[in-house]
Design an enzyme around this catalytic site. Structure first.
Site, PDB file in Angstrom:
ATOM      1  CB  SER A  61      21.417  -9.966 108.799  1.00 13.03           C
ATOM      2  OG  SER A  61      22.521 -10.145 107.925  1.00 13.03           O
ATOM      3  CG  HIS A  79      19.898 -13.409 105.683  1.00 16.98           C
ATOM      4  ND1 HIS A  79      21.143 -13.642 106.244  1.00 16.98           N
ATOM      5  CD2 HIS A  79      20.004 -12.222 105.044  1.00 16.98           C
ATOM      6  CE1 HIS A  79      21.941 -12.634 105.950  1.00 16.98           C
ATOM      7  NE2 HIS A  79      21.286 -11.758 105.233  1.00 16.98           N
ATOM      8  CG  ASN A  80      22.624 -16.665 108.400  1.00 19.93           C
ATOM      9  OD1 ASN A  80      22.183 -15.545 108.189  1.00 19.93           O
ATOM     10  ND2 ASN A  80      23.400 -16.929 109.429  1.00 19.93           N
ATOM     11  CE  LYS A  92      20.889 -13.135 110.384  1.00 19.61           C
ATOM     12  NZ  LYS A  92      21.922 -14.051 110.670  1.00 19.61           N
ATOM     13  CD  GLU A 138      25.816 -14.895 105.425  1.00 19.87           C
ATOM     14  OE1 GLU A 138      24.980 -14.102 105.881  1.00 19.87           O
ATOM     15  OE2 GLU A 138      26.685 -15.443 106.137  1.00 19.87           O
TER      16      GLU A 138
HETATM   17  C1  6PG Z   1      24.712 -12.054 109.271  1.00 15.80           C
HETATM   18  C2  6PG Z   1      25.535 -13.319 109.198  1.00 15.80           C
HETATM   19  C3  6PG Z   1      25.873 -13.832 110.554  1.00 15.80           C
HETATM   20  C4  6PG Z   1      26.495 -15.234 110.564  1.00 15.80           C
HETATM   21  C5  6PG Z   1      27.914 -15.359 110.137  1.00 15.80           C
HETATM   22  C6  6PG Z   1      28.169 -16.524 109.278  1.00 15.80           C
HETATM   23  O1  6PG Z   1      23.615 -12.113 108.732  1.00 15.80           O
HETATM   24  O2  6PG Z   1      25.153 -11.053 109.808  1.00 15.80           O
HETATM   25  O3  6PG Z   1      24.799 -14.271 108.525  1.00 15.80           O
HETATM   26  O4  6PG Z   1      24.687 -13.915 111.261  1.00 15.80           O
HETATM   27  O5  6PG Z   1      26.508 -15.727 111.840  1.00 15.80           O
HETATM   28  O6  6PG Z   1      28.364 -14.295 109.391  1.00 15.80           O
HETATM   29  O7  6PG Z   1      28.287 -17.685 109.686  1.00 15.80           O
HETATM   30  P1  6PG Z   1      29.231 -18.880 109.244  1.00 15.80           P
HETATM   31  O8  6PG Z   1      30.310 -18.913 110.265  1.00 15.80           O
HETATM   32  O9  6PG Z   1      28.314 -20.019 109.357  1.00 15.80           O
HETATM   33  O10 6PG Z   1      29.747 -18.624 107.863  1.00 15.80           O
END
Ligand code: 6PG
Length: 477
Positions: A128, A185-186, A182, A189
């Protein structure tokens, strides 16, 4: 000299990871489907470290010292399988293939098993931090065998972000554990972003702040307990004025949030595992709603309350109240996410150290935040903690925040400002702490129409009431 690691797939993420490795003194073999990218990387960044460009799969494999370690950075799905099939036949016992893309953990489990049977290690690793993170220090979440981490760990820890001198990288657990973590994590996010967006919407819609003023509010919050990368960049985004129109940038961007799918996976798996991750789910649904153009178009005229914006004391304290609501909702979203990791670990037999996960998210990744230190401490104090909400520090902070939290949501409801993230977080909190839930009535309904049976509070066993009988007598089921 042979390379200690190789990277195949040299689009921006792969290129930056390769450069990061080389900058840390590791010799990196390079490979890409088309030779052009490989050549360009060496041409532009060759002076940053030692690269060994390879123009065929065999050449690439031959350039690597044993055990060979190959980072695959291609699109998730079929392209990953294709690359694995290209290299696996050329590798030997004990070599390690690493998928550093955003793969679904179920794919990672399948691949790991298949390659293990062929004597190879397969590591699904979450990475990430986007392009910048890949180059300057991402948060890295490798799964796979413990043995693979012996050779890979030192390299990955070396190039990861550091917080208080500690690397933001740790071995997460077997097979798909890294990609699972991960994924969560998303999901977190998404929830975090939605909650911040709701805070913005409330400050503007209920209290009349301009985007630039909200940028300042966020900047202040960023010096306190909400200190995080996402709050910081949100402040930057809100400050930005569109050059062409002179309008705040947020007002010229179409209000339809897109998604690549990792948030959706988190929710799908949350449903499969039966973990209520309502904060993440609402965040995903909020993006879906925002993108439902025809639906929104059709509904545009639907009635709402007359908006009497805040004034007086309520207006005075509103920004502080929203900070409290955001904080409390954020604790709920993280508590749910960590419960999902716990449930995944139980389901798939992973030994995941939740406190360590929080600590490697302190730097490099998108949700990096001061707050994660408190999560690490909470699990250190009580390793078997059932939910973050009952840990000493969070419990008190959320209890202290709840008056503001409730008042902000009432204001939102009264004014007709949608706050799915805040509201679902509070509903979860109230649901968890309830002595009795109306679920007892749902059990009664199920038993009535489907003889689905129920358990009683006063004695063990399963029971069914004969609803059709006049005396409604109860039988053992
Ligand atoms: C990271 C982010 C990354 C992710 C996009 C978001 O941890 O660096 O989570 O992996 O792919 O930033 O995805 P969306 O397009 O689903 O918002």
């Amino acid at each position: 000299k042979k390379a200690s690691i190789g990277v195949t797939g040299l689009a921006v993420m792969g290129r930056n990871l390769a450069r990061n490795l080389a900058r840390h003194g590791h010799t990196v073999a390079l490979h890409n489907r088309s030779a052009e990218r490989t050549r360009k990387l060496v041409e532009e960044f060759g002076d940053e470290g030692e690269f060994i460009p390879a123009y065929s799969a065999q050449e690439f494999v031959d350039a690597l010292q044993r055990p060979r370690q190959i980072v695959i950075m291609v699109k998730a799905g079929e392209p990953t399988d294709a690359v694995i099939e290209e290299f696996a036949p050329l590798l030997e016992q004990g070599d390690v293939l690493i998928d550093a893309g955003n793969a679904h953990f179920a794919d990672t489990r399948r691949r790991e098993k298949a390659l293990r049977e062929r004597g190879l290690h397969f590591v699904g690793s979450g990475v990430s931090g986007g392009e910048e993170g890949a180059l300057h220090g991402p948060s890295i979440m490798p799964g796979g065998s413990k043995e693979s981490y012996e050779s890979l760990g030192p390299l990955f820890e070396d190039i990861s972000a550091k917080v208080d001198g500690e690397p933001c990288c740790t071995h997460i657990g077997a097979d798909g554990a890294g990609h699972f973590v991960k994924m969560v994590h998303n999901g977190i996010e998404y929830a975090d972003m939605q909650l911040i967006a709701e805070s913005f919407d409330l400050l503007r819609g209920a209290a009349g702040y301009a985007p630039a003023e909200i940028a300042e509010v966020f900047k202040t919050w960023n010096t306190g307990r909400l200190d995080s990368y996402l709050i910081e960049i949100t402040s930057e985004v809100l400050k930005h004025v569109d050059a062409g129109s002179g309008k705040p940038f947020v007002d010229v961007v179409e209000d339809a949030a897109e998604q690549k799918g990792t948030g959706r996976w988190t929710v799908q798996i949350g449903l499969d595992l039966g973990v209520p991750i309502s904060g993440i789910a609402e965040a995903v649904f909020a993006r879906s709603l925002s993108g439902s153009k025809p639906l929104r178009e059709a509904a545009r005229g639907l009635g709402g309350p007359s908006r009497a914006p805040l004034n007086g004391a309520a207006l005075q304290t509103f920004a502080d109240d929203v900070e409290q609501a955001l904080y409390a909702s954020k604790v709920v979203a993280y508590a749910q996410g960590f419960n999902q990791i716990q449930a995944g670990a139980a389901e798939y037999g992973w030994d995941i150290d939740l406190g360590r996960v929080a600590s490697i998210w302190r730097g490099g990744c998108i949700i990096r935040a001061k707050f994660l230190n408190d999560i690490t401490s909470a699990y250190a104090e009580e390793p078997g903690l059932p939910t973050l909400l009952t840990s000493g520090g969070f419990r008190k902070a959320v209890e202290d925040a709840q008056d503001s939290w409730r008042s902000v949501i009432s204001t939102a409801v009264r004014l007709g400002i949608p706050t799915p993230g805040f509201s679902t977080a509070l509903a979860y909190y109230d649901g968890l702490r309830a002595d009795r839930l109306p679920a007892a009535l749902v059990q009664g309904q199920r038993d009535f129409f489907g003889a689905h049976t129920y358990r009683r509070v006063d004695r063990p066993g399963s029971f069914h009431t004969l609803w059709a009988a006049t005396d409604h007598s109860e039988v053992d089921a």
